[in-house]
Motif scaffolding. Structure first.
Motif, short mmCIF file in Angstrom:
data_model
loop_
_atom_site.label_atom_id
_atom_site.label_comp_id
_atom_site.label_asym_id
_atom_site.label_seq_id
_atom_site.Cartn_x
_atom_site.Cartn_y
_atom_site.Cartn_z
N PHE A 214 1.76 8.90 -7.83
CA PHE A 214 3.16 8.91 -8.22
C PHE A 214 3.92 7.75 -7.55
O PHE A 214 4.64 7.01 -8.20
CB PHE A 214 3.80 10.25 -7.84
N VAL B 260 0.84 -1.20 0.00
CA VAL B 260 0.00 0.00 0.00
C VAL B 260 0.88 1.25 0.00
O VAL B 260 1.94 1.27 0.62
CB VAL B 260 -0.92 0.00 1.25
N VAL B 261 0.43 2.29 -0.70
CA VAL B 261 1.11 3.59 -0.64
C VAL B 261 0.18 4.61 0.00
O VAL B 261 -0.97 4.30 0.33
CB VAL B 261 1.54 4.06 -2.05
N ASN B 262 0.66 5.81 0.17
CA ASN B 262 -0.10 6.86 0.85
C ASN B 262 -1.37 7.24 0.07
O ASN B 262 -1.48 6.98 -1.12
CB ASN B 262 0.80 8.09 1.01
N ILE B 263 -2.30 7.87 0.75
CA ILE B 263 -3.55 8.33 0.15
C ILE B 263 -3.26 9.27 -1.03
O ILE B 263 -2.47 10.20 -0.91
CB ILE B 263 -4.40 9.06 1.21
N ILE C 16 8.37 2.42 -2.26
CA ILE C 16 8.10 1.70 -1.03
C ILE C 16 6.62 1.32 -0.95
O ILE C 16 5.75 2.17 -1.10
CB ILE C 16 8.47 2.56 0.20
N GLY C 17 6.36 0.03 -0.74
CA GLY C 17 4.98 -0.43 -0.52
C GLY C 17 4.88 -0.91 0.91
O GLY C 17 5.78 -1.57 1.42
N VAL C 18 3.76 -0.59 1.56
CA VAL C 18 3.63 -0.87 2.99
C VAL C 18 2.60 -1.97 3.22
O VAL C 18 1.60 -2.04 2.51
CB VAL C 18 3.21 0.41 3.75
N VAL C 19 2.85 -2.82 4.21
CA VAL C 19 1.87 -3.83 4.62
C VAL C 19 1.41 -3.54 6.04
O VAL C 19 1.91 -2.62 6.69
CB VAL C 19 2.44 -5.26 4.51
N TYR D 49 0.97 15.01 2.82
CA TYR D 49 -0.42 14.91 2.37
C TYR D 49 -0.95 13.56 2.82
O TYR D 49 -0.21 12.73 3.34
CB TYR D 49 -0.51 15.07 0.85
N GLY D 50 -2.22 13.32 2.61
CA GLY D 50 -2.80 12.02 2.96
C GLY D 50 -2.55 11.67 4.40
O GLY D 50 -2.89 12.42 5.31
N ALA D 51 -1.93 10.53 4.62
CA ALA D 51 -1.74 10.02 5.97
C ALA D 51 -0.67 10.77 6.76
O ALA D 51 -0.22 10.28 7.79
CB ALA D 51 -1.43 8.52 5.93
N LEU E 25 4.15 5.09 5.36
CA LEU E 25 3.25 5.56 4.30
C LEU E 25 3.65 6.95 3.82
O LEU E 25 3.38 7.33 2.68
CB LEU E 25 1.81 5.59 4.81
N ASN E 26 4.27 7.72 4.68
CA ASN E 26 4.65 9.09 4.33
C ASN E 26 6.12 9.21 3.97
O ASN E 26 6.66 10.31 3.97
CB ASN E 26 4.35 10.02 5.53
N ASN F 239 -1.50 8.90 -3.50
CA ASN F 239 -0.11 8.88 -3.96
C ASN F 239 0.04 8.08 -5.25
O ASN F 239 0.68 7.03 -5.29
CB ASN F 239 0.80 8.34 -2.86
#
Lengths: 254, 254, 254, 254, 254, 254, 254, 254
Positions: F242, F235-238, G233-236, H212-214, G226-227, F240
């Motif tokens: 890019f 998962v990436v940021n909201i 980078i992908g987060v779980v 932004y986002g999270a 996430l930021n 995001n």
């Protein structure tokens, strides 16, 4: 602190060897990499830290087995370093005391110290550790013990919360005499604001998880301290007495 | 307050008619249902409120059109009631003042009052409204105006936040003379704790959205007040000056 | 309440001594500082509190050792004060009862009281403590016991939550007869809004942690109470029955 | 609703063709895939929906350009479907009304409807839409308009919040006559609990963002409704009047 | 359901007595107030509920002592009502089974039922209870048992989560045959959206606390369900299988 | 990509010079430090990045003045690099297009690209970018443009959300043909779970802020994706897009 | 991996039978539906998964009884599949080892593996699993074991957190040699940002619940990841070592 | 700083007058209360602050009218104090510059300074202000300007975030030369951890709302800093550059 000087000497020697050609770049790199920490399998003990931060590695006791802690302590003792273990359960402390006879355990704050040599006074003034209530004392003690083993004079002033403001004001002189102040409070976390308004010295604020309901395990106190209307306050994590004692020590050495 | 007595009389008459058989149960039920509020289509004005709560309906100005507000005001004026409008934009206030010439608008707190008859003093003592900073004053003013139109002597003490605790302590006598205290604060919201520790009177704490970053629009102050280490503090919603003034009035009438 | 008068006398004597020159400023300051609280090492018992707040220090039982509690109780007893301990585990209560034979323990609310002299009625009316459900009763009891030892007539009305609104409405008369109301509710926390709409007396709302899932340990009830569409409601912390009883007492003394 | 039957017939025909061998599996798959939705480039209009859900695609107006909306409307109109657009800005509504002359716009709820044929009554009873305050009406209207275009008798009962509980109780008969109830409330969101306790019909609870401070844009009302002590309540998203009207319609068709 | 009719008759009799003058208003009021619930000291059992909601009081087992539960059960049994107890620890269930021999305990969902008379089928169709995973089954079972004792045919379809969407699609026919669907899911809570898109019947979504880390004890699933892109979904509290079964029952009776 | 090779060569040359003694350590260190980035006063452009990450610095347009952006673009153009600017307001884009005539602006996603040389295909397969709804397209486009300028074949599949699951299933073949999948969804964020269950390729999930009420600006979608019951999802940021395009590119190069 | 081929063959055979007419559509559908998963009553084991995802069902040990686990394992073993069980308590592991003698249990990560055949190397490069501290190792081990049983070469690099950045930098070569990196960190979760800036390979970031106070059980680390200011980078989910190992495996097979 | 000495002298004189009997206690109290702050109606300017904190009152520009600011500035100028205004809109700054010609405005950080006398160097070493990115510079500038007007040598090091760790490491010498470090970062807030691990001086960490986002307006960075694995870090509120500069100044004076 013999070790500290030794390390600095070793490093200078190595760099000179590079300069003079005695050591190749690769050798230097290899030694530099192996020098700073030794691999115990489970954790990399960072002896270089005394070079960089002026104090040996502190052991975070939580989640480590008694075997792991003992092997780290042994390594540190051999280097001639004083040792501080935080968040150590009483049961483990008892086992350690059987091996490291001179170690001292503080059951309230769950801190253990072990001295291979007397602490040298490095702090220039007094660090005053203040609490709002009696239930904040364990966190305050962690701060106090940390500051002491890092070479500071430490005084304490407990149970002077804002709901009885005269208790604090009657001790104004002690506030003025401190060089750095650590203020520990749970619930609404208001004490650092009042203290910060009374002194012109840096204040380290430590929120505690003391409280219930909407105190949310210390979040309320944390937020209150971050939003203090007084200036000159730096905040550490909830219940992080160690961090506050460490920060206060760095400041008091200046 | 003629209206209040009239309503009580009407109700007693109705009940006696039921008892005496002059009115059938169904008639009584029908009249009771129509009596308490009149339907303006968009909102049910609750004239019965003066019976139940001792004060006419307050108009929440936000989100109402100027036409809606004027029609409600007209209804209330005809009943001979004093009127309080909160959260009223300045632009609407100007239109109202053209129709209700004697109305008074407080631009800071966005409150408008209109008197059909002089306020009768119903509160037994003084309500003291205190703020931590100057930016908390709009909320404090909403509390003060509310308490005044509900028949109270109101005094104010502004900008006495905890970072300069001597500002508050130098006014200890005024704190002692109040019968109810409303304490308004943003940021870390610590002032009610200190005030609550200094007096033995009920304190209504009002968090404000003053602050930035981790003040979260007043949540930090709200949480701090709920977790106050001082006793005798009741908390209202963020920026709810009206609610604090109302609660203080109910207490001061006792 | 002999003690209370004594303290006031002592203070007046001291101030007169200062005026007459019998005591130096320094002496006066020294005595004033030592007078209000005595240092037990772990907590500063605040005997001055009776002067400032009209009631002796309450002991927060949680996190205190049985030794600490007993030493505080002994100090308070010697001053001739009545004692209230909250959040006291049953096991500790039993030990205390062996030492303070006449103490009374309320297992539901985990409150212990000890009387050195009969409670003098100081509240002018009745405090009515209401709960939404049966699981809210422990918190309500804490409020009731607190209000009683602070000198109030207390009545209770339990299990009248909003999902069966007729249960509450059938008790309308009792609501009207109370001078102050404490309303205790968990889950959606709606009861204070309904009660607040039915009476013209101050309402202290107490959210409880009763509920599950999205009740978040009482946060939902807390938020609902803060956002009540009824006016005249002051909110205390989650499960803070003591705080509600204390606040109600302060109001009922007016 | 000719279209609905047509689609079902088409599908049955296709499946029979497969069975009889008139169509190959691949052909069947291909036709099935193209049949259900047509690709407008930006969004897949789902005409199959009438088959699966008993109602044409609803257009979510927010974030769509006027061109996108018009092209979707054209597609739906050609299929002979009634159209519902939610969250449509007034400016766009005006443009649409110039093209679709018979369309009707509700400025309060920002909903637009367009009928290609009269709505057929499909709901078996009355859906009653209730609000706590006047500021909740826009959300309630969205629910009411949605339920109406889905073929239901809809009645409304506005401004009967819990702080004046008699306003609601005086309408008990209307509550009893409804087959499904939609209850819309902001602030503390207590109304569904009271209504749910008075009726034995399903209640759809809709939290609104009405309120300020600790209402958190409707979160408080949402949480209160989820934690209702009354049973038989299903909750939809904050301000989701459409969702409530849709759910009520599905229930009322049973 | 003899009891239900009796109560209605009693009420009608009472009202007729009022009309005919046999009973005074005061008597009527007094009897009406005492009739609906009897005071067991700790909780007001609401026998009127069968009148208002069509089902006897359900006992929330959590936090009640075994004595309290038994006394409530006795009261309900005497009225000839079927009994449902939720959140009942196994240990208490065993004690109850010794007293109420015919009671049945479901250890997975911690529900106990006791029948004084056979359940009469009141639901018109089938309620289908679906889960995403096997760990969601306890909550689903609570819903199923509740719906059954309230007079419904209940079917279950377990472990058909969205990560293996073919498991659900292969059961499309069963989805279509249900009149009301209860969909239970933890983790990302996506199943109600997919089910809601496949059927044209009301869906009750139940988030569960199944998951870890950022599932936050069911909050993620709850939020996902509230934000479903499918229409016709009503959400209940986390793990609230009872609430879902109850809501489904109310709908299925229509 | 001439620049990339040049840099590598330069670095190797430098290191060989060190080895051969042509350059002193200090010189080497000095050159190494100055080489990687040049100081524009406001930001350090990191040309070394192409060495470390295989792609030039991307410009984050938000909060940068048009002058800052142009000066950075000029620096990058001189190095012969392709440029990607994200979060760029349309107004600034117009100014840039006047200076960099061949630049292309995507108004939906607010992305601008400028090519100094044709993109070389570096990705080995196809990256498929999927959205749940049409309002998710801007974020998807940001991902697609990013992946394209990083040298990938990109395909898109829009508006196939889970409430109409057949829309997705009918495109199963396209899912299978992709080497990496980027799945973009707002509201309940369920699409990545379904996609992840259908393919055996890595899925990058991108939550968007599409939704309202309890979608909390994308938090609900974010949490749902993190809690997906399907495996193989990062998962990436909201919003995001890019970051997702970048991650997909790194994977597709392997 | 004999089983995998078999399944593919079976499916192809079935489809050919449909084409050739040997099997009717209904038969095909029926077999397809029964083939993919078998119903064990409590959970649907998804043997089809090897077809769709390239790996057999993984067993989530938490909340399953030992009987359930053993029956699932038996089913999987009969299909000739390798087995991975996560979140398995030590006590259950011991029971399993008595039945499945060759199974291996990892007490730190609570993972159990059982091989019916040797793992075939399917990953093309090395997966490097990195941790910030020693307390993050259990989560890292879950990732490593998962990746290994899915056919990858796995290396580990533990305790190289950012507060001693030289520990990481001295291992730069190992970072460069990895094809996919899994970075595991608690507390402030900064390590993936630093690693992501040093390599040009995909990074899977795994937040852990290591920390206290404002680390909120891993939320802080999750948000930080996430930021991340580094791209790629992908987060779980928090503590989701399995998910990271799975995602890394999918990538490494490409 | 003439004023400072004067105030101290005044106070000593007053106390001596008390001692010598020249002033009565009441007079002394009255003068002490009036001395420290003068009442401007809207805010109490605290000239005593220079006595207690070593620096005049700072003006928080936000929410103050231009008239209020000018009247405060006039009061401060008359006392001969240097002035710092934070959070001042550019428009107001222009008006001020017309009255206070020598004032200087920093548009990036919205800070204004006005000197009545040259700043005297009171800090003993250099304060180094570091940022992770260019968008963090406004907050950093607020810290730098604050520290400068409080009498410190200030240096800055911008755009050295952790995703390009070599940018920071190449400046190691500057880090070592600083006596106090202020580290400003948004997004994942990792920079203070890395810096804290490299130096043995106190670090003040300032989270910014960059992201932004999270990133939640800086909460992520704030939490990361509070949970830093490096020791010796104190955190201030989001975007609180002033607070960091102030705290750094207090430390640097020691």
């Amino acid at each position: 602190m013999l070790y500290k000087k030794m390390n600095k000497q070793k490093l200078e020697l190595l760099l000179k060897s590079v300069k003079s050609g005695k050591a190749s770049i690769d050798e230097a790199m290899a030694r530099l990499k192996s020098l700073p920490f030794e691999d115990l399998g489970h954790s990399r003990v960072d002896h270089h830290r005394s070079l960089r931060k002026g104090f040996p590695e502190v052991i975070w006791g939580e989640g480590k087995t008694i075997e792991q802690i003992l092997s780290i302590m042994k390594g540190l003792k051999e280097k001639g370093q004083n040792i501080l273990i935080t968040r150590l359960e009483e049961k483990k402390a008892k086992t350690i005391k059987r091996v490291f006879l001179k170690s001292r355990y503080y059951p309230l704050s769950k801190v253990l110290t072990y001295h291979t040599h007397p602490v040298k006074l490095e702090g220039k003034g007094t660090i005053l550790v203040i609490t709002a209530g009696t239930t904040d004392i364990p966190v305050a003690e962690e701060a106090a013990v940390t500051a002491e083993i890092m070479g500071n004079r430490v005084e304490t002033l407990y149970d002077v919360g804002v709901a009885g403001i005269h208790r604090l004001l009657s001790q104004k002189k002690r506030l003025d005499e401190a060089r750095v102040l650590v203020v520990v409070a749970g619930m609404e976390g208001a004490l650092p604001s009042v203290v910060g308004g009374l002194v012109d010295k840096p204040v380290i604020a430590v929120p505690t998880s003391v409280g219930y309901g909407a105190s949310f395990g210390g979040i309320t106190a944390l937020l209150a301290m971050l939003n203090s209307c007084a200036s000159g306050i730096g905040v550490v994590n909830i219940n992080n007495g160690f961090g506050a004692g460490y920060m206060a020590s760095l400041i008091n050495r200046l």
